[in-house]
Design an enzyme around this catalytic site. Structure first.
Site, PDB file in Angstrom:
ATOM      1  N   ARG A  88      41.020  47.795  44.114  1.00  0.00           N
ATOM      2  CA  ARG A  88      42.363  48.290  43.836  1.00  0.00           C
ATOM      3  C   ARG A  88      42.325  49.642  43.124  1.00  0.00           C
ATOM      4  NH1 ARG A  88      46.137  43.919  44.497  1.00  0.00           N
ATOM      5  NH2 ARG A  88      45.082  41.923  44.334  1.00  0.00           N
ATOM      6  N   ARG A 155      63.036  35.221  42.353  1.00  0.00           N
ATOM      7  CA  ARG A 155      62.216  35.624  41.207  1.00  0.00           C
ATOM      8  C   ARG A 155      62.695  36.969  40.685  1.00  0.00           C
ATOM      9  NH1 ARG A 155      55.973  35.516  42.599  1.00  0.00           N
ATOM     10  NH2 ARG A 155      56.682  37.631  42.888  1.00  0.00           N
ATOM     11  N   ARG A 166      58.020  48.152  41.461  1.00  0.00           N
ATOM     12  CA  ARG A 166      56.683  47.678  41.872  1.00  0.00           C
ATOM     13  C   ARG A 166      56.064  48.620  42.895  1.00  0.00           C
ATOM     14  NH1 ARG A 166      57.953  41.824  43.836  1.00  0.00           N
ATOM     15  NH2 ARG A 166      55.795  41.724  44.531  1.00  0.00           N
TER      16      ARG A 166
END
Ligand SMILES: [Zn+2]
Length: 222
Positions: A88, A155, A166
């Site tokens: 990542r 959520r 995000r």
């Protein structure tokens, strides 16, 4: 063929990995699965991983690399693999490079509106965590889980404003990683805005022809 799959949250990377693992007949190695499998065992390492995950912490690069190293030595990886979920960061990419070569990096993309639509439509069972979708995969009875009958909810993370945040964080974080693989000439961008069910065969065909060297880019698959 040692492939790496990259893609932002909601892009469908996991689904594309499932499709391509069958089409190419090489295993799909997801670091999420590796961690879950490891915690099923009763070892010192499994306890360490479990503790870290329970505390909401991130498992160290060293452990992840160790798990990947062991996994790719297995027989089914002889002709290659699809790695998903790691690296990542650029630093992780360099560490991975010491462990194994990567032949192609597939960076999956979708337009922001498409991702926001997908993620912000997601509703989850409060009880058994089954995922439904307001438009795509609706429950039989509104706001009620098909499996256990409990109430569904959205959520906090999946609300449109959170999704936008995000996506922004993902882009900032992965930019050095993308640049790293682009500089090595390994990166290809694949944009898919349509549901996979509509263009599955086309996706397989285009990715295969790229991997066989018949084309040098993919772009949007329509
Ligand atoms: Zn349920």
């Amino acid at each position: 063929m040692k492939l790496l799959f990259l893609g932002s949250p909601g892009v469908g990377k996991g689904t594309y990995a499932q499709v391509m693992t069958k089409a190419l007949n090489i295993p799909h190695i997801s670091t999420g699965d590796l961690l879950r499998n490891e915690t099923q065992k009763d070892t010192k390492l499994s306890k360490e991983i479990e503790e870290t995950m329970n505390q909401g912490g991130l498992v160290s690069d060293k452990i992840l690399l160790q798990l990947i190293k062991t996994r790719i030595k297995e027989e089914d990886c002889e002709n290659g693999f699809i790695l998903d979920g790691f690296p990542r960061t650029k630093n992780q990419a360099e560490e991975l490079g010491k462990l194994t070569g990567i032949t192609h990096v597939l960076n999956f993309k979708a337009n922001d509106e498409v991702i926001i639509e997908r993620l912000s439509g997601r509703i989850i069972c409060k009880n058994c965590k089954t995922i439904f979708h307001k438009t795509g995969n609706k429950p039989k009875i509104e706001n009620t889980c098909d499996k256990c009958g409990s109430e569904l909810h959205q959520r906090e993370d999946d609300k449109p404003e959170s999704v936008k945040k995000r996506l922004k964080i993902y882009k900032e974080k992965t930019e050095p990683l993308i640049t790293h693989y682009n500089d090595k000439g390994l990166l290809v961008e694949i944009t898919i805005n349509k549901p996979i069910s509509e263009i599955r065969e086309k996706v397989i065909l285009e990715i295969k022809s790229y991997l066989e060297g018949k084309t040098d880019k993919i772009g949007e698959i329509k």
